[in-house]
Design an enzyme around this catalytic site. Structure first.
Site, PDB file in Angstrom:
ATOM      1  N   ASP A 181       0.911  -1.137   0.000  1.00 45.89           N
ATOM      2  CA  ASP A 181       0.000   0.000   0.000  1.00 45.89           C
ATOM      3  C   ASP A 181       0.950   1.185   0.000  1.00 45.89           C
ATOM      4  O   ASP A 181       1.549   1.516   1.029  1.00 45.89           O
ATOM      5  CB  ASP A 181      -0.873   0.012   1.257  1.00 45.89           C
ATOM      6  CG  ASP A 181      -1.886   1.142   1.191  1.00 45.89           C
ATOM      7  OD1 ASP A 181      -1.499   2.250   0.800  1.00 45.89           O
ATOM      8  OD2 ASP A 181      -3.060   0.923   1.520  1.00 45.89           O
ATOM      9  N   HIS A 182       1.136   1.800  -1.156  1.00 47.92           N
ATOM     10  CA  HIS A 182       2.255   2.740  -1.257  1.00 47.92           C
ATOM     11  C   HIS A 182       2.074   3.945  -0.336  1.00 47.92           C
ATOM     12  O   HIS A 182       3.032   4.648  -0.035  1.00 47.92           O
ATOM     13  CB  HIS A 182       2.542   3.128  -2.704  1.00 47.92           C
ATOM     14  CG  HIS A 182       1.600   4.131  -3.291  1.00 47.92           C
ATOM     15  ND1 HIS A 182       0.393   3.805  -3.809  1.00 47.92           N
ATOM     16  CD2 HIS A 182       1.711   5.471  -3.425  1.00 47.92           C
ATOM     17  CE1 HIS A 182      -0.208   4.896  -4.246  1.00 47.92           C
ATOM     18  NE2 HIS A 182       0.571   5.927  -4.030  1.00 47.92           N
ATOM     19  N   HIS A 244      -5.737   2.895   0.903  1.00 49.39           N
ATOM     20  CA  HIS A 244      -4.929   4.024   1.374  1.00 49.39           C
ATOM     21  C   HIS A 244      -5.595   4.805   2.514  1.00 49.39           C
ATOM     22  O   HIS A 244      -4.998   5.046   3.563  1.00 49.39           O
ATOM     23  CB  HIS A 244      -4.642   5.006   0.239  1.00 49.39           C
ATOM     24  CG  HIS A 244      -4.052   4.373  -0.987  1.00 49.39           C
ATOM     25  ND1 HIS A 244      -3.146   3.353  -0.915  1.00 49.39           N
ATOM     26  CD2 HIS A 244      -4.226   4.619  -2.308  1.00 49.39           C
ATOM     27  CE1 HIS A 244      -2.788   2.999  -2.148  1.00 49.39           C
ATOM     28  NE2 HIS A 244      -3.442   3.756  -3.006  1.00 49.39           N
TER      29      HIS A 244
HETATM   30  C1  BG6 Z   1      -3.227   4.523  -6.601  1.00 54.34           C
HETATM   31  C2  BG6 Z   1      -4.570   4.629  -7.259  1.00 54.34           C
HETATM   32  O1  BG6 Z   1      -3.211   3.479  -5.678  1.00 54.34           O
HETATM   33  O2  BG6 Z   1      -2.935   5.752  -5.940  1.00 54.34           O
HETATM   34  C3  BG6 Z   1      -4.594   5.790  -8.230  1.00 54.34           C
HETATM   35  O3  BG6 Z   1      -4.862   3.421  -7.946  1.00 54.34           O
HETATM   36  C4  BG6 Z   1      -4.167   7.056  -7.555  1.00 54.34           C
HETATM   37  O4  BG6 Z   1      -5.869   5.949  -8.824  1.00 54.34           O
HETATM   38  C5  BG6 Z   1      -2.857   6.860  -6.804  1.00 54.34           C
HETATM   39  O5  BG6 Z   1      -4.013   8.049  -8.546  1.00 54.34           O
HETATM   40  C6  BG6 Z   1      -2.531   8.076  -5.977  1.00 54.34           C
HETATM   41  O6  BG6 Z   1      -1.250   7.935  -5.455  1.00 54.34           O
HETATM   42  P1  BG6 Z   1      -0.375   9.210  -5.079  1.00 54.34           P
HETATM   43  O7  BG6 Z   1       0.848   8.640  -4.450  1.00 54.34           O
HETATM   44  O8  BG6 Z   1      -0.112   9.940  -6.354  1.00 54.34           O
HETATM   45  O9  BG6 Z   1      -1.211  10.016  -4.135  1.00 54.34           O
END
Ligand code: BG6
Length: 506
Positions: A181-182, A244
């Site tokens: 989960d980045h 997230h």
């Molecule tokens: C991803 C989603 O997990 O997270 C995307 O699938 C989204 O739709 C992205 O744009 C957002 O990540 P960040 O790091 O740019 O906020």
């Protein structure tokens, strides 16, 4: 921390967007910092028929495009470590060929038998690839370790997530599986743990006695870009909230963990998710708002509506905006509303957690009428990572003119070096075998369990409105109705929107 074990890093879906934009730049960055052993090797695998040379060329172009610090000779050196094997995902023979390729490369480079398999593929392959890998013995850890990193979404709903969990544990041990989960890899999300549990001043206030409500906003200015096909079957709830946002809520609301060990932290975040007050399908229309962006013109440029995007059905009812109100029924949070929202094509890309403290019991000075929650702690996850506390102060001079002022801390004040990307941090952790910042299966199942009534109500009950909102605005105004205290609104990270919807600057 330096990773001592050398390894082969296999990327499934190597010809895709995520590999190009995030994974290869993250690996390059780890390599140039000397964080990974210089003899590590990357093997790209996907359906596309590239040769090693073509794959290297493609990744070189991406590195030049997505890594600002890219230096030509280091890039050339790095791409020399890239190899490529085409695979037919459902065909065991492809995995036999991959095994032979890893064995050969391993021998040629004198590498130990350590392999990470990163699944950067469509989610329907998350059950196929680990099964086929196991069929050819690529899960066996006799002489080294094997780990599999799975991207989100983990399942499409509760039932499919349970099925995926059961399938994975047939062939892989829990400690071999890393569910990415980045958001958990973002520096400020981790700093939330430090802020809460290393500063004695916050914890005594971090509860229902002093906190009025909590908001989590994750806004994106971009639309669905090239991912219309995926997104149209997913929507904001599945794409952002199930993973997230609920993970961030769990870290914001958790009890102090016994240690910083992965299990200790997960035990606490899991308890938060288990304490979410269940939502009944019948009350969904009162506690959740969904929206979809419509065409608009921003700064003279025209933006298409969601239904006009590539890969999206022209009559799609997929939500590109979702807002939710809920409670955490436990000792600490009883009665405190949590409001979370996310959306595409909003006026800015920004993520914030806002802790709204209760007002003073009596208003002595007039400004407080204008700010019901005069004390807000805003934790900015991105961009311009930092923490801001708003306080009421007296204006210099006679009388008692008072103002709401902000005390800001910006991460950029702490270090001039740029923060590592979330992928850099998480890939590094998977290499060192540290799963602290990866999502646990039980947590993911709890989030699905919590959201299923909303998912079901939205899919079955057409009378629940899907509000249109023009691209470049803060989503449907109806989301304001979720806020219980009618004298309050959502916290807007930036407000200088004009009537024609010009993007706001943070
Ligand atoms: C991803 C989603 O997990 O997270 C995307 O699938 C989204 O739709 C992205 O744009 C957002 O990540 P960040 O790091 O740019 O906020």
């Amino acid at each position: 921390m330096k990773t001592d074990d050398s390894l082969i890093f296999v990327i499934f879906g190597a010809s895709g967007d995520l590999a190009r934009r995030k994974l290869i730049p993250a690996l390059y960055s780890l390599y140039t910092q000397g964080t990974v052993p210089s003899d590590f090797v990357v093997i790209g695998a996907s359906r596309t028929q590239y040769s090693d040379i073509v794959f290297r060329e493609k990744m070189k172009e991406s590195l030049i495009q997505f890594n600002e610090k890219g230096n030509q000779s280091r890039i050339d050196e790095f791409v020399g470590k890239l190899f490529y094997t085409p695979v037919n995902y459902d065909d065991t023979d492809s995995y036999r060929a991959l095994k032979e390729r890893t064995d050969t490369i391993r021998k040629e480079h004198s590498l130990p038998d350590n392999i990470i398999f990163y699944l950067s593929t469509p989610p329907d392959l998350y059950s196929v690839i680990p099964t086929r890998l196991a069929e050819v013995g690529l899960n066996v850890q006799d002489e080294g370790w094997k780990r599999v990193i799975i991207e989100k979404p983990f399942g499409y709903d509760l039932e499919s997530a349970i099925a995926l969990k059961n399938l994975l544990i047939k062939y892989w041990n829990e400690d071999q599986i890393y569910r990415i989960d980045h958001y958990l890899g973002k520096e400020t999300v981790q700093n939330l743990l430090v802020t809460r549990f290393s500063n004695g001043i916050f914890e005594p206030l971090w509860n229902s006695r002093y906190i009025h409500h909590v908001e989590v906003t994750s806004a994106e200015d971009l639309g669905v870009e090239r991912r219309g096909g995926y997104y149209d079957n997913s929507g904001a709830l599945r794409d952002m909230i199930q993973n997230h946002l609920l993970q961030v809520v769990a870290i914001t609301a958790m009890e102090p963990p016994a240690s910083t060990k992965p299990e200790a932290i997960r035990n606490e975040t899991l308890k938060v998710l288990q304490s979410l007050r269940p939502i009944n399908e019948s009350e969904v229309k009162h506690v959740a708002v969904r929206g979809q962006y419509t065409a608009s013109s921003v700064k003279g440029a025209k933006y298409p509506g969601y239904r006009e995007e590539d890969g999206v059905r022209s009559d799609s009812t997929t939500e590109t905006y979702a807002a939710l109100k809920f409670y955490i029924d436990n000792w600490r949070w009883g009665g405190v509303p949590f409001y979370i929202r996310t959306g595409k094509r909003l006026p800015a890309r920004v993520m914030e957690i806002v802790i709204n403290f209760k007002p003073t019991p009596h208003f002595l000075f007039s400004v407080q009428d204008e700010c019901r929650s005069c004390n807000q702690l805003v934790i900015r996850i991105q961009p311009d990572e930092g923490i801001m506390l708003s306080l009421v102060m007296k204006m210099p001079g006679t009388g008692f003119e008072v103002r709401n002022v902000n005390m800001d801390f910006h991460y950029s004040d702490l270090t001039k070096t740029s923060l590592p990307s979330a992928y850099e941090r998480l890939i590094h952790d998977a290499m060192t075998g540290d799963s602290t910042l990866f999502a646990g299966t039980e947590e993911l199942l709890e989030s699905w369990r919590f959201l299923m009534p909303v998912i079901n109500a939205w899919s079955k009950n057409a009378s629940i409105p899907l509000y249109g909102y023009p691209a470049g605005t803060w989503g449907p105004e109806n989301a304001d109705d979720l806020i219980e205290d009618k004298e309050m609104t959502w916290h807007y990270p930036c407000k200088n929107l004009t009537d024609d919807g010009i993007y706001c600057e943070l």
